[in-house]
Design an enzyme around this catalytic site. Sequence first.
Site, PDB file in Angstrom:
ATOM      1  N   SER A 197       0.822  -1.217   0.000  1.00 43.33           N
ATOM      2  CA  SER A 197       0.000   0.000   0.000  1.00 43.33           C
ATOM      3  C   SER A 197       0.853   1.263   0.000  1.00 43.33           C
ATOM      4  O   SER A 197       1.998   1.263   0.449  1.00 43.33           O
ATOM      5  CB  SER A 197      -0.914   0.023   1.221  1.00 43.33           C
ATOM      6  OG  SER A 197      -1.665  -1.163   1.299  1.00 43.33           O
TER       7      SER A 197
HETATM    8  N1  SAH Z   1      -1.043  -4.975   3.961  1.00 46.48           N
HETATM    9  C1  SAH Z   1      -0.336  -5.289   2.752  1.00 46.48           C
HETATM   10  C2  SAH Z   1      -1.140  -4.914   1.542  1.00 46.48           C
HETATM   11  C3  SAH Z   1      -1.133  -6.015   0.556  1.00 46.48           C
HETATM   12  S1  SAH Z   1      -2.332  -5.935  -0.727  1.00 46.48           S
HETATM   13  C4  SAH Z   1       1.036  -4.656   2.755  1.00 46.48           C
HETATM   14  O1  SAH Z   1       1.337  -3.863   3.653  1.00 46.48           O
HETATM   15  O2  SAH Z   1       1.850  -4.973   1.880  1.00 46.48           O
HETATM   16  C5  SAH Z   1      -3.636  -6.928  -0.107  1.00 46.48           C
HETATM   17  C6  SAH Z   1      -3.319  -8.333   0.271  1.00 46.48           C
HETATM   18  O3  SAH Z   1      -4.537  -8.939   0.676  1.00 46.48           O
HETATM   19  C7  SAH Z   1      -2.788  -9.205  -0.872  1.00 46.48           C
HETATM   20  O4  SAH Z   1      -1.579  -9.786  -0.482  1.00 46.48           O
HETATM   21  C8  SAH Z   1      -3.873 -10.253  -1.066  1.00 46.48           C
HETATM   22  O5  SAH Z   1      -3.378 -11.526  -1.427  1.00 46.48           O
HETATM   23  C9  SAH Z   1      -4.506 -10.287   0.294  1.00 46.48           C
HETATM   24  N2  SAH Z   1      -5.867 -10.828   0.322  1.00 46.48           N
HETATM   25  C10 SAH Z   1      -6.878 -10.626  -0.548  1.00 46.48           C
HETATM   26  N3  SAH Z   1      -7.980 -11.305  -0.171  1.00 46.48           N
HETATM   27  C11 SAH Z   1      -7.652 -11.937   1.000  1.00 46.48           C
HETATM   28  C12 SAH Z   1      -8.361 -12.802   1.890  1.00 46.48           C
HETATM   29  N4  SAH Z   1      -9.627 -13.145   1.692  1.00 46.48           N
HETATM   30  N5  SAH Z   1      -7.704 -13.268   2.970  1.00 46.48           N
HETATM   31  C13 SAH Z   1      -6.411 -12.946   3.205  1.00 46.48           C
HETATM   32  N6  SAH Z   1      -5.692 -12.138   2.406  1.00 46.48           N
HETATM   33  C14 SAH Z   1      -6.308 -11.640   1.316  1.00 46.48           C
END
Ligand code: SAH
Length: 232
Positions: A80
């Site tokens: 993000s």
């Molecule tokens: N907080 C992260 C943002 C990553 S983007 C950071 O600081 O880098 C969002 C993430 O959510 C992705 O890695 C994606 O695989 C995950 N995601 C999406 N749907 C999900 C679910 N149902 N359960 C767990 N993770 C999920």
Amino acid sequence: MTARMRLDPQAIGLGMTSQRVRDRLIERLREGAPNGGGIRDERVLNAIRTVPRHLFVDEALATRAYEDTALPIGFGQTISQPWVVAKMTEALFVDGAQPKKVLEVGTGSGYQAAILAALGLEVHTVERIGELLRTARKRFRTLGLNVRSKHDDGRIGWPENGPFDAIVVTAAAPALVDALTEQLAPGGTLVAPVGGGNAQSLLRLRKDANGVIEQTTLAPVVFVPLLSGLVD
Ligand code: SAH
């Protein structure tokens, strides 16, 4: 080539990820972003200054790690934008009080979890893509951060470890997920992007001592979608 022009790899690395470059990001965050106003909480700004974001992206992207932008982390996912990480974290500190136990849905690179851990919170994080989680765990270990994590569909939360004083959802769903709201402790705060496509809003929910929920909209945001099922 003069001595001054000699390419010292370590110095180059330092230049692109140096304290000066990081401090510039902090100044940006204080000023605000196209999404909204400046970040005020010094604890949050300090965590962003301290946690090395360049270790949460591929080496090839390290030079861009202290720009206020989301960056790709593979598997179609992104780390993000720092302003969004800061805003979500600040939103958990209601009236300046710091929550103790937090659940993050969507570990991704591990950066948001690392920021929360650096602030002294007890962090629980869930990720559906196994390979991302394994890489994030290595980063937690390298940085000596104590983060509990599991490979699962975060839409069910982590009921065995709940309730949580705070929940951060870092992927967007068309609507709030009931299972997560249920795992929020009385007095707790949940922050989540809600909405489809490019029309998401970052929402903050507060559950009072009687379980009554109050909702506010914090900012327009763009997140990858919250998906179901697991990927190795
Ligand atoms: N907080 C992260 C943002 C990553 S983007 C950071 O600081 O880098 C969002 C993430 O959510 C992705 O890695 C994606 O695989 C995950 N995601 C999406 N749907 C999900 C679910 N149902 N359960 C767990 N993770 C999920």
